[in-house]
Design a protein around this motif. Sequence first.
Motif, PDB file in Angstrom:
ATOM      1  N   ALA A  65       0.947  -0.858   0.252  1.00 37.86           N
ATOM      2  CA  ALA A  65      -0.248   0.068  -0.046  1.00 37.86           C
ATOM      3  C   ALA A  65       0.848   1.434   0.565  1.00 37.86           C
ATOM      4  O   ALA A  65       0.344   2.627  -0.857  1.00 37.86           O
ATOM      5  CB  ALA A  65      -0.638   0.103   1.236  1.00 37.86           C
ATOM      6  N   GLU A  66       2.209   1.557   0.686  1.00 39.41           N
ATOM      7  CA  GLU A  66       2.567   2.734   0.675  1.00 39.41           C
ATOM      8  C   GLU A  66       3.224   2.465  -0.387  1.00 39.41           C
ATOM      9  O   GLU A  66       3.575   3.232  -0.882  1.00 39.41           O
ATOM     10  CB  GLU A  66       3.451   2.324   1.647  1.00 39.41           C
ATOM     11  N   LEU A  67       4.037   1.396  -1.346  1.00 35.38           N
ATOM     12  CA  LEU A  67       4.794   1.429  -2.689  1.00 35.38           C
ATOM     13  C   LEU A  67       3.561   1.962  -3.256  1.00 35.38           C
ATOM     14  O   LEU A  67       3.720   2.736  -4.630  1.00 35.38           O
ATOM     15  CB  LEU A  67       4.909   0.258  -3.258  1.00 35.38           C
ATOM     16  N   MET A  68       2.034   1.542  -3.529  1.00 38.72           N
ATOM     17  CA  MET A  68       1.129   2.032  -4.389  1.00 38.72           C
ATOM     18  C   MET A  68       0.860   3.879  -3.789  1.00 38.72           C
ATOM     19  O   MET A  68       0.468   4.869  -5.417  1.00 38.72           O
ATOM     20  CB  MET A  68      -0.200   1.814  -4.111  1.00 38.72           C
ATOM     21  N   ALA A  69       0.961   4.462  -2.239  1.00 42.38           N
ATOM     22  CA  ALA A  69       1.061   5.529  -2.309  1.00 42.38           C
ATOM     23  C   ALA A  69       1.838   6.502  -3.283  1.00 42.38           C
ATOM     24  O   ALA A  69       1.900   7.600  -3.738  1.00 42.38           O
ATOM     25  CB  ALA A  69       0.440   5.695  -1.230  1.00 42.38           C
ATOM     26  N   ALA A  70       3.297   6.092  -3.123  1.00 42.72           N
ATOM     27  CA  ALA A  70       4.462   6.994  -3.563  1.00 42.72           C
ATOM     28  C   ALA A  70       4.144   6.382  -5.277  1.00 42.72           C
ATOM     29  O   ALA A  70       5.014   7.759  -5.994  1.00 42.72           O
ATOM     30  CB  ALA A  70       5.506   5.732  -3.600  1.00 42.72           C
ATOM     31  N   ILE A  71       3.675   5.311  -5.899  1.00 46.05           N
ATOM     32  CA  ILE A  71       3.845   5.432  -6.943  1.00 46.05           C
ATOM     33  C   ILE A  71       2.619   6.799  -8.153  1.00 46.05           C
ATOM     34  O   ILE A  71       2.464   7.324  -8.804  1.00 46.05           O
ATOM     35  CB  ILE A  71       3.022   4.264  -7.844  1.00 46.05           C
ATOM     36  N   LEU A  72       1.613   6.299  -7.072  1.00 40.64           N
ATOM     37  CA  LEU A  72       0.281   7.915  -7.294  1.00 40.64           C
ATOM     38  C   LEU A  72       1.201   9.072  -7.149  1.00 40.64           C
ATOM     39  O   LEU A  72       0.353  10.248  -7.807  1.00 40.64           O
ATOM     40  CB  LEU A  72      -1.067   7.669  -6.792  1.00 40.64           C
ATOM     41  N   GLU A  73       2.102   9.211  -6.428  1.00 39.57           N
ATOM     42  CA  GLU A  73       1.863  10.585  -5.636  1.00 39.57           C
ATOM     43  C   GLU A  73       3.120  10.846  -7.665  1.00 39.57           C
ATOM     44  O   GLU A  73       3.126  12.519  -7.429  1.00 39.57           O
ATOM     45  CB  GLU A  73       2.694  10.884  -4.309  1.00 39.57           C
ATOM     46  N   ASP A  74       4.292  10.222  -7.289  1.00 40.68           N
ATOM     47  CA  ASP A  74       5.037   9.748  -8.445  1.00 40.68           C
ATOM     48  C   ASP A  74       4.310  10.827 -10.131  1.00 40.68           C
ATOM     49  O   ASP A  74       4.927  11.083 -10.045  1.00 40.68           O
ATOM     50  CB  ASP A  74       6.248   9.232  -8.652  1.00 40.68           C
ATOM     51  N   GLU A  75       3.133   9.788 -10.181  1.00 38.80           N
ATOM     52  CA  GLU A  75       2.274   9.647 -11.624  1.00 38.80           C
ATOM     53  C   GLU A  75       1.866  11.188 -10.542  1.00 38.80           C
ATOM     54  O   GLU A  75       1.760  12.460 -12.060  1.00 38.80           O
ATOM     55  CB  GLU A  75       1.577   8.752 -11.650  1.00 38.80           C
ATOM     56  N   ARG A  76       1.003  11.493 -10.217  1.00 33.99           N
ATOM     57  CA  ARG A  76       0.224  13.093  -9.637  1.00 33.99           C
ATOM     58  C   ARG A  76       1.209  14.441 -10.580  1.00 33.99           C
ATOM     59  O   ARG A  76       0.562  15.512 -10.119  1.00 33.99           O
ATOM     60  CB  ARG A  76      -0.243  12.987  -8.603  1.00 33.99           C
ATOM     61  N   VAL A  77       2.753  14.195  -9.037  1.00 35.68           N
ATOM     62  CA  VAL A  77       3.268  15.059  -9.053  1.00 35.68           C
ATOM     63  C   VAL A  77       4.189  15.668 -10.678  1.00 35.68           C
ATOM     64  O   VAL A  77       4.190  16.451 -11.374  1.00 35.68           O
ATOM     65  CB  VAL A  77       4.724  15.188  -8.260  1.00 35.68           C
ATOM     66  N   GLY A  78       4.627  14.580 -11.879  1.00 43.45           N
ATOM     67  CA  GLY A  78       5.437  14.297 -12.568  1.00 43.45           C
ATOM     68  C   GLY A  78       6.716  14.529 -12.569  1.00 43.45           C
ATOM     69  O   GLY A  78       7.733  14.805 -11.494  1.00 43.45           O
ATOM     70  N   SER A  79       6.918  15.548 -14.282  1.00 46.28           N
ATOM     71  CA  SER A  79       8.930  15.244 -13.538  1.00 46.28           C
ATOM     72  C   SER A  79       8.744  16.929 -12.777  1.00 46.28           C
ATOM     73  O   SER A  79       9.969  17.428 -12.851  1.00 46.28           O
ATOM     74  CB  SER A  79       8.844  16.328 -14.658  1.00 46.28           C
ATOM     75  N   ALA A  80       7.396  17.485 -12.135  1.00 43.88           N
ATOM     76  CA  ALA A  80       7.858  18.902 -11.446  1.00 43.88           C
ATOM     77  C   ALA A  80       8.382  18.687 -10.141  1.00 43.88           C
ATOM     78  O   ALA A  80       9.152  19.432  -9.097  1.00 43.88           O
ATOM     79  CB  ALA A  80       7.094  19.185 -10.712  1.00 43.88           C
ATOM     80  N   ILE A 189      -5.409  -1.016   7.405  1.00 41.51           N
ATOM     81  CA  ILE A 189      -3.651  -0.003   6.822  1.00 41.51           C
ATOM     82  C   ILE A 189      -4.961   1.456   6.286  1.00 41.51           C
ATOM     83  O   ILE A 189      -3.598   2.287   6.423  1.00 41.51           O
ATOM     84  CB  ILE A 189      -3.449  -0.977   5.940  1.00 41.51           C
ATOM     85  N   ARG A 190      -5.153   0.824   5.838  1.00 40.80           N
ATOM     86  CA  ARG A 190      -6.709   3.033   5.090  1.00 40.80           C
ATOM     87  C   ARG A 190      -6.497   3.055   6.913  1.00 40.80           C
ATOM     88  O   ARG A 190      -5.848   4.794   5.996  1.00 40.80           O
ATOM     89  CB  ARG A 190      -7.583   1.875   4.476  1.00 40.80           C
ATOM     90  N   GLU A 191      -6.817   3.225   7.638  1.00 41.32           N
ATOM     91  CA  GLU A 191      -7.563   3.616   8.499  1.00 41.32           C
ATOM     92  C   GLU A 191      -5.934   4.364   8.768  1.00 41.32           C
ATOM     93  O   GLU A 191      -5.896   5.672   9.675  1.00 41.32           O
ATOM     94  CB  GLU A 191      -8.291   3.325   9.634  1.00 41.32           C
ATOM     95  N   THR A 192      -4.585   3.914   9.352  1.00 35.07           N
ATOM     96  CA  THR A 192      -3.549   3.938   9.771  1.00 35.07           C
ATOM     97  C   THR A 192      -3.484   5.188   8.671  1.00 35.07           C
ATOM     98  O   THR A 192      -2.397   6.098   9.587  1.00 35.07           O
ATOM     99  CB  THR A 192      -2.558   2.543   9.981  1.00 35.07           C
ATOM    100  N   MET A 193      -3.326   4.731   7.621  1.00 33.11           N
ATOM    101  CA  MET A 193      -2.265   6.354   6.670  1.00 33.11           C
ATOM    102  C   MET A 193      -3.511   7.041   6.324  1.00 33.11           C
ATOM    103  O   MET A 193      -2.731   7.930   6.606  1.00 33.11           O
ATOM    104  CB  MET A 193      -2.686   5.639   5.293  1.00 33.11           C
ATOM    105  N   ALA A 194      -4.750   7.013   6.895  1.00 36.11           N
ATOM    106  CA  ALA A 194      -5.422   8.173   7.018  1.00 36.11           C
ATOM    107  C   ALA A 194      -5.820   8.805   8.200  1.00 36.11           C
ATOM    108  O   ALA A 194      -5.021  10.580   8.057  1.00 36.11           O
ATOM    109  CB  ALA A 194      -7.347   7.783   7.053  1.00 36.11           C
ATOM    110  N   SER A 195      -5.229   8.208   9.404  1.00 36.00           N
ATOM    111  CA  SER A 195      -4.954   9.352  10.517  1.00 36.00           C
ATOM    112  C   SER A 195      -3.690   9.472  10.613  1.00 36.00           C
ATOM    113  O   SER A 195      -2.994  10.517  10.799  1.00 36.00           O
ATOM    114  CB  SER A 195      -4.435   8.069  11.768  1.00 36.00           C
TER     115      SER A 195
END
Length: 200
Positions: A65-80, A189-195
């Motif tokens: 799940a942490e990896l998925m979050a990092a991938i989504l953040e990298d995709e969202r931010v992009g080259s910036a 895990i979702r609750e922990t990450m949200a917290s």
Amino acid sequence: MSRVRGTSAGGGEDPDPRDVREPWSRPDVATLTPDRMMAYIRARCPWAAAHTHRTLAPYLLEESAELMAAILEDERVGSAGGSATADAVEAELADVLYQVVFHAALLDERREAEPGDTWSSLQQRLVDKYVRRHPHVFESSSPVPIADVQRRYQDVKAAERAEGSAAREPSAEVHAEAADEALRILSDIRETMASRNRQD
């Protein structure tokens, strides 16, 4: 299986990681491979020594799940984001890989094998399996249309099932039980990450 040992911090041969006689010898961490690192951790860390495949499973889901979050953040931010978000993806991949190495070490112990035997075996299994499933890459001399790629991939998988293997596949009931447990763990895990995000 005999294997080449590394060196100790004193420059000698790296000792057997399972030897816990005191005083402990110190391995040269600069030459440690993942499998030998894990063997030392299992032998010398009481938290790691207490784990089983079952108790480790939630950590594999958490790291995924942490990896998925990092991938989504990298995709969202992009080259910036520069290299920072790409580095975060790499860091999370390392955490997922640690879980794989950990489970491999548990299999070594169950089989009474040398530390690292399963790690070596699974790397070869990975290569053998995915070379076999990609004949369009390793047996073709020119590009193959994607429709043919998908068909061939499924054909190879079907042939594997028909041939059978030494590995016992879990039953449908066990698959369902595993899916239910994974969903429960992921909910936690979702609750922990949200917290954690609320605290930030």
